[in-house]
Write a protein that holds these residues in place. Structure first.
Motif, PDB file in Angstrom:
ATOM      1  N   ALA A  54       2.005  12.751 -14.640  1.00 15.03           N
ATOM      2  CA  ALA A  54       1.784  13.125 -13.236  1.00 15.03           C
ATOM      3  C   ALA A  54       0.290  13.238 -12.951  1.00 15.03           C
ATOM      4  CB  ALA A  54       2.493  14.444 -12.934  1.00 15.03           C
ATOM      5  N   CYS A  55      -0.444  13.860 -13.894  1.00 19.64           N
ATOM      6  CA  CYS A  55      -1.896  14.016 -13.690  1.00 19.64           C
ATOM      7  C   CYS A  55      -2.590  12.658 -13.644  1.00 19.64           C
ATOM      8  CB  CYS A  55      -2.498  14.887 -14.796  1.00 19.64           C
ATOM      9  SG  CYS A  55      -2.015  16.607 -14.653  1.00 19.64           S
ATOM     10  N   ALA A  56      -2.053  11.703 -14.381  1.00 19.30           N
ATOM     11  CA  ALA A  56      -2.652  10.362 -14.352  1.00 19.30           C
ATOM     12  C   ALA A  56      -2.291   9.629 -13.062  1.00 19.30           C
ATOM     13  CB  ALA A  56      -2.178   9.562 -15.568  1.00 19.30           C
ATOM     14  N   LEU A  57      -1.209  10.057 -12.410  1.00 16.26           N
ATOM     15  CA  LEU A  57      -0.754   9.352 -11.202  1.00 16.26           C
ATOM     16  C   LEU A  57      -1.525   9.766  -9.948  1.00 16.26           C
ATOM     17  CD1 LEU A  57       3.100   9.358 -11.786  1.00 16.26           C
ATOM     18  CD2 LEU A  57       1.675   7.332 -11.447  1.00 16.26           C
ATOM     19  N   VAL A  58      -1.992  11.015  -9.904  1.00 19.00           N
ATOM     20  CA  VAL A  58      -2.662  11.482  -8.674  1.00 19.00           C
ATOM     21  C   VAL A  58      -3.850  10.573  -8.298  1.00 19.00           C
ATOM     22  CG1 VAL A  58      -3.825  13.419  -7.550  1.00 19.00           C
ATOM     23  CG2 VAL A  58      -1.824  13.832  -8.974  1.00 19.00           C
ATOM     24  N   PRO A  59      -4.759  10.255  -9.247  1.00 16.65           N
ATOM     25  CA  PRO A  59      -5.863   9.355  -8.874  1.00 16.65           C
ATOM     26  C   PRO A  59      -5.370   7.982  -8.397  1.00 16.65           C
ATOM     27  CG  PRO A  59      -6.258  10.351 -11.025  1.00 16.65           C
ATOM     28  CD  PRO A  59      -4.874  10.723 -10.635  1.00 16.65           C
ATOM     29  N   ARG A  60      -4.219   7.539  -8.923  1.00 18.05           N
ATOM     30  CA  ARG A  60      -3.678   6.241  -8.475  1.00 18.05           C
ATOM     31  C   ARG A  60      -3.264   6.336  -7.008  1.00 18.05           C
ATOM     32  NH1 ARG A  60      -1.254   3.117 -12.775  1.00 18.05           N
ATOM     33  NH2 ARG A  60      -1.079   1.530 -11.152  1.00 18.05           N
ATOM     34  N   LEU A  61      -2.730   7.522  -6.610  1.00 16.94           N
ATOM     35  CA  LEU A  61      -2.363   7.717  -5.196  1.00 16.94           C
ATOM     36  C   LEU A  61      -3.621   7.620  -4.336  1.00 16.94           C
ATOM     37  CD1 LEU A  61       0.091  10.794  -5.218  1.00 16.94           C
ATOM     38  CD2 LEU A  61       0.673   8.364  -5.205  1.00 16.94           C
ATOM     39  N   GLN A  62      -4.702   8.235  -4.865  1.00 20.56           N
ATOM     40  CA  GLN A  62      -5.961   8.196  -4.102  1.00 20.56           C
ATOM     41  C   GLN A  62      -6.454   6.764  -3.930  1.00 20.56           C
ATOM     42  OE1 GLN A  62      -8.033  11.160  -6.356  1.00 20.56           O
ATOM     43  NE2 GLN A  62      -7.249  12.774  -5.029  1.00 20.56           N
ATOM     44  N   ASP A  63      -6.316   5.962  -4.983  1.00 23.13           N
ATOM     45  CA  ASP A  63      -6.739   4.550  -4.890  1.00 23.13           C
ATOM     46  C   ASP A  63      -5.985   3.846  -3.777  1.00 23.13           C
ATOM     47  OD1 ASP A  63      -8.385   4.960  -6.976  1.00 23.13           O
ATOM     48  OD2 ASP A  63      -7.084   4.045  -8.500  1.00 23.13           O
ATOM     49  N   ILE A  64      -4.701   4.178  -3.642  1.00 20.05           N
ATOM     50  CA  ILE A  64      -3.860   3.470  -2.671  1.00 20.05           C
ATOM     51  C   ILE A  64      -4.025   4.052  -1.266  1.00 20.05           C
ATOM     52  CG2 ILE A  64      -1.450   3.000  -2.001  1.00 20.05           C
ATOM     53  CD1 ILE A  64      -0.803   3.029  -5.047  1.00 20.05           C
ATOM     54  N   ALA A  65      -3.999   5.373  -1.176  1.00 23.03           N
ATOM     55  CA  ALA A  65      -3.905   5.995   0.156  1.00 23.03           C
ATOM     56  C   ALA A  65      -5.213   6.601   0.631  1.00 23.03           C
ATOM     57  CB  ALA A  65      -2.811   7.059   0.132  1.00 23.03           C
ATOM     58  N   GLY A  66      -6.243   6.579  -0.179  1.00 18.09           N
ATOM     59  CA  GLY A  66      -7.543   7.133   0.223  1.00 18.09           C
ATOM     60  C   GLY A  66      -7.409   8.605   0.586  1.00 18.09           C
ATOM     61  N   ASP A  67      -8.012   8.979   1.728  1.00 18.99           N
ATOM     62  CA  ASP A  67      -7.994  10.384   2.144  1.00 18.99           C
ATOM     63  C   ASP A  67      -6.590  10.912   2.379  1.00 18.99           C
ATOM     64  OD1 ASP A  67     -10.599  10.840   1.852  1.00 18.99           O
ATOM     65  OD2 ASP A  67     -11.118  10.811   4.001  1.00 18.99           O
TER      66      ASP A  67
ATOM     67  N   ALA B  44       6.983   2.074  -8.146  1.00 21.72           N
ATOM     68  CA  ALA B  44       6.856   2.999  -7.015  1.00 21.72           C
ATOM     69  C   ALA B  44       5.453   2.881  -6.401  1.00 21.72           C
ATOM     70  CB  ALA B  44       7.126   4.429  -7.464  1.00 21.72           C
ATOM     71  N   LEU B  45       4.451   2.727  -7.273  1.00 21.54           N
ATOM     72  CA  LEU B  45       3.079   2.615  -6.753  1.00 21.54           C
ATOM     73  C   LEU B  45       2.902   1.295  -5.994  1.00 21.54           C
ATOM     74  CD1 LEU B  45       0.981   4.068  -9.727  1.00 21.54           C
ATOM     75  CD2 LEU B  45       1.608   5.187  -7.583  1.00 21.54           C
ATOM     76  N   THR B  46       3.518   0.229  -6.509  1.00 18.66           N
ATOM     77  CA  THR B  46       3.437  -1.069  -5.817  1.00 18.66           C
ATOM     78  C   THR B  46       4.069  -0.954  -4.434  1.00 18.66           C
ATOM     79  OG1 THR B  46       3.652  -2.121  -7.965  1.00 18.66           O
ATOM     80  CG2 THR B  46       4.026  -3.532  -6.049  1.00 18.66           C
ATOM     81  N   GLU B  47       5.210  -0.246  -4.384  1.00 22.12           N
ATOM     82  CA  GLU B  47       5.897  -0.045  -3.098  1.00 22.12           C
ATOM     83  C   GLU B  47       5.014   0.739  -2.135  1.00 22.12           C
ATOM     84  OE1 GLU B  47       9.638   2.218  -2.968  1.00 22.12           O
ATOM     85  OE2 GLU B  47      10.630   0.306  -3.407  1.00 22.12           O
ATOM     86  N   LEU B  48       4.379   1.789  -2.664  1.00 23.32           N
ATOM     87  CA  LEU B  48       3.525   2.631  -1.812  1.00 23.32           C
ATOM     88  C   LEU B  48       2.360   1.817  -1.259  1.00 23.32           C
ATOM     89  CD1 LEU B  48       3.189   5.649  -0.881  1.00 23.32           C
ATOM     90  CD2 LEU B  48       1.465   5.845  -2.676  1.00 23.32           C
ATOM     91  N   LYS B  49       1.813   0.958  -2.129  1.00 25.77           N
ATOM     92  CA  LYS B  49       0.681   0.123  -1.692  1.00 25.77           C
ATOM     93  C   LYS B  49       1.115  -0.773  -0.541  1.00 25.77           C
ATOM     94  CE  LYS B  49      -3.076  -2.738  -3.478  1.00 25.77           C
ATOM     95  NZ  LYS B  49      -3.335  -3.114  -2.126  1.00 25.77           N
ATOM     96  N   ALA B  50       2.307  -1.342  -0.675  1.00 22.92           N
ATOM     97  CA  ALA B  50       2.820  -2.235   0.389  1.00 22.92           C
ATOM     98  C   ALA B  50       2.959  -1.456   1.698  1.00 22.92           C
ATOM     99  CB  ALA B  50       4.157  -2.823  -0.036  1.00 22.92           C
ATOM    100  N   ILE B  51       3.421  -0.198   1.601  1.00 20.71           N
ATOM    101  CA  ILE B  51       3.566   0.619   2.821  1.00 20.71           C
ATOM    102  C   ILE B  51       2.202   0.836   3.465  1.00 20.71           C
ATOM    103  CG2 ILE B  51       4.190   2.921   3.689  1.00 20.71           C
ATOM    104  CD1 ILE B  51       6.250   3.029   1.355  1.00 20.71           C
ATOM    105  N   PHE B  52       1.204   1.168   2.633  1.00 23.89           N
ATOM    106  CA  PHE B  52      -0.128   1.452   3.191  1.00 23.89           C
ATOM    107  C   PHE B  52      -0.815   0.183   3.706  1.00 23.89           C
ATOM    108  CE2 PHE B  52       0.469   5.676   1.795  1.00 23.89           C
ATOM    109  CZ  PHE B  52      -0.418   6.436   2.551  1.00 23.89           C
ATOM    110  N   ASP B  53      -0.452  -0.959   3.133  1.00 20.19           N
ATOM    111  CA  ASP B  53      -1.033  -2.221   3.621  1.00 20.19           C
ATOM    112  C   ASP B  53      -0.428  -2.625   4.949  1.00 20.19           C
ATOM    113  OD1 ASP B  53      -2.643  -2.307   1.498  1.00 20.19           O
ATOM    114  OD2 ASP B  53      -1.469  -3.754   0.329  1.00 20.19           O
ATOM    115  N   ASP B  54       0.744  -2.035   5.270  1.00 16.75           N
ATOM    116  CA  ASP B  54       1.505  -2.486   6.435  1.00 16.75           C
ATOM    117  C   ASP B  54       1.462  -1.422   7.540  1.00 16.75           C
ATOM    118  OD1 ASP B  54       3.271  -3.871   8.052  1.00 16.75           O
ATOM    119  OD2 ASP B  54       5.041  -2.991   7.098  1.00 16.75           O
ATOM    120  N   LYS B  55       0.266  -1.099   8.026  1.00 18.92           N
ATOM    121  CA  LYS B  55       0.147  -0.067   9.071  1.00 18.92           C
ATOM    122  C   LYS B  55       0.550  -0.654  10.422  1.00 18.92           C
ATOM    123  CE  LYS B  55      -3.504   2.380   6.734  1.00 18.92           C
ATOM    124  NZ  LYS B  55      -4.858   2.811   6.662  1.00 18.92           N
TER     125      LYS B  55
END
Ligand code: C2E
Ligand code: CA
Ligand code: CA
Length: 430
Positions: free
Chosen positions: A227-240, A402-413
């Protein structure tokens, strides 16, 4: 948990009462709570079976739960006596709740006892003429069954330790959705065992054994590191936007046996370069009831590390309002069973209402678990739940997916730059 039909009864006897007599059918054993009982055998056997008097805490008539048959002694209340009554079914249900290893050893001793009785009777166990009584047969069969259970568990423990070394335990992620925005607010990590031969094994098939063998602390530590390794990955995808997101991790109640869990959490967070509140520890109510004082101490130390705390499966345990203000909790997770019954049962609806009221009083977030139908969302929102999790939004999937899916969501604003996951939810809100 003990079945209700197998509770221990209590009986009172007046001074001089016979509790049982020689040749009565053996059915139950007794534990003296208060008073004295005299036991005496047949006159012809008095040399081997003299009269004895026993008192508080002593057990008598115990052969009833081992052999069946008839009483070989009488029991008389020497004073007024209160006694607990122990039947075979009580003993069996209590044994079923034991640690399997302890269960095996007791079964083995009972098996030995039954066989030695055959030998005493002049028979050898293989001798067809001298058969075990029905009660003895049950005890011997229980021993045979227990051998298999224990072997399976011991093997599983070894395999789990090997699996940890080989990194076969993987984090899967299930999204937790903010009803107000229709977007992912966080993820729950759920462990899956990628077994080299057996394929994917689900937690219900190994967590109970891992809990008994203390391997679960290692599993939970591994998931926390993930989980601790995943938080920075969320930041990479979703920024602020990621600053308000969290990853939650399940902490088994076994972690509350001692305070080492605090050091493990501090160690996992030590390398982290993010706000610890982005990690949420999910704890079931039952973890807090064994030793509530110790649990309070541990929870307050965990809280000081900056992580959030969620009470999991809320409503199914020994809900005591007392701890809600004592423990510093951030979130209540309403158990799936209530959400599933939402449309059929008034009671489920009332329970959710009560939990929401409670959460508002104590200023806690609420996550409703197990949402499978879109109509459940509407009801839950109207009741005041803010967050939801369930197959409707997404099943747990391998974290990379799950991260790939999240990235697709953030790419599709959308045209206004909003991130929308569940368009239906969003349009209803606007
Ligand atoms: P839990 O913490 O209550 O996790 C929710 C369980 O419900 C998960 O099962 C999840 O896949 C399932 N679920 C989520 N949404 C739905 C839905 O809409 N319908 C249905 N039918 N089920 C849904 P899973 O992953 O099999 O985990 C089962 C339990 O195993 C968890 O219950 C948790 O108590 C335990 N567990 C899982 N991972 C870990 C872990 O890393 N450590 C510890 N100590 N326990 C874990
Ligand atoms: Ca959970
Ligand atoms: Ca749960």
């Amino acid at each position: 948990m003990a079945r209700l039909s197998f509770f221990v009864k209590r009986m009172s006897f007046k001074k001089g009462d016979f509790i049982f007599k020689i040749n009565d059918k053996r059915d139950v054993a007794y534990i003296i709570e208060k008073g004295q009982v005299n036991l005496f055998g047949r006159a012809s056997e008095s040399q081997h079976n003299p009269s004895i008097t026993i008192g508080d805490g002593e057990i008598f008539g115990e052969s009833a739960i081992l052999e069946g048959g008839c009483r070989s002694a009488s029991a008389v209340a020497e004073t007024d006596v209160d006694a607990f009554v122990l039947s075979r079914s009580v003993l069996q249900s209590r044994m079923d709740e034991l640690d399997p290893l302890v269960h095996l050893i007791i079964s083995m001793l009972l098996d030995k006892y039954c066989r030695s009785r055959l030998v005493e009777a002049g028979a050898v166990p293989q001798d067809k003429k001298f058969e075990f009584s029905d009660t003895e047969k049950q005890l011997v069969t229980a021993y045979e069954e227990q051998k298999k259970v224990v072997l399976k568990e011991l093997q599983m423990e070894q395999e789990l330790r090997r699996a940890l070394e080989n990194r076969e335990l993987k984090a899967y992620l299930q999204p937790i959705i903010d009803f107000a925005t229709g977007c992912v607010r966080g993820y729950e990590t759920l462990v899956r065992w990628h077994h080299p031969e057996k394929g994917v094994i689900f937690p219900n098939d190994f967590i109970p054994i891992a809990e008994r063998t203390h391997v679960v602390q290692l599993i939970d530590e591994r998931m926390l590191e993930a989980a601790c390794a995943l938080v920075p990955r969320l930041q990479d995808i979703a920024g602020d936007d990621a600053k308000d997101m969290f990853i939650s991790v399940n902490l088994s109640g076994a972690n509350f046996d001692d305070e080492t869990v605090v050091a493990r959490v501090i160690k996992a967070l030590g390398k982290a370069n993010f706000d610890p509140k982005q990690i949420k520890l999910e704890i079931t109510e039952s973890a807090l009831v064994n030793d509530a004082e110790q649990a309070t101490r541990i929870l307050s130390k965990l809280k000081k590390t900056g992580v959030q705390i969620a009470l999991d499966d809320f409503g199914t345990g020994y809900s005591s309002l007392g701890y809600l203000h004592k423990f510093q909790i951030d979130t209540l997770k309403i158990d799936r069973s209530f959400v599933t019954e939402l449309n059929e049962s008034e009671k489920a609806l009332d329970i959710i209402k009560a939990v929401v009221g409670l959460a508002h009083t104590f200023n806690l977030d609420i996550v409703a678990e197990g949402i499978e139908q879109p109509n459940e969302i509407e009801v839950l929102k109207n009741l005041g739940c803010q967050y939801g999790q369930g197959y409707y939004f997404g099943k747990p999937i391998f974290y990379e997916e799950a991260l790939t899916e999240l990235k697709a969501i953030f790419d599709d604003k959308d045209s206004k730059g909003n991130i929308i996951m569940f368009k239906a939810l969003q349009s209803k809100n606007s």
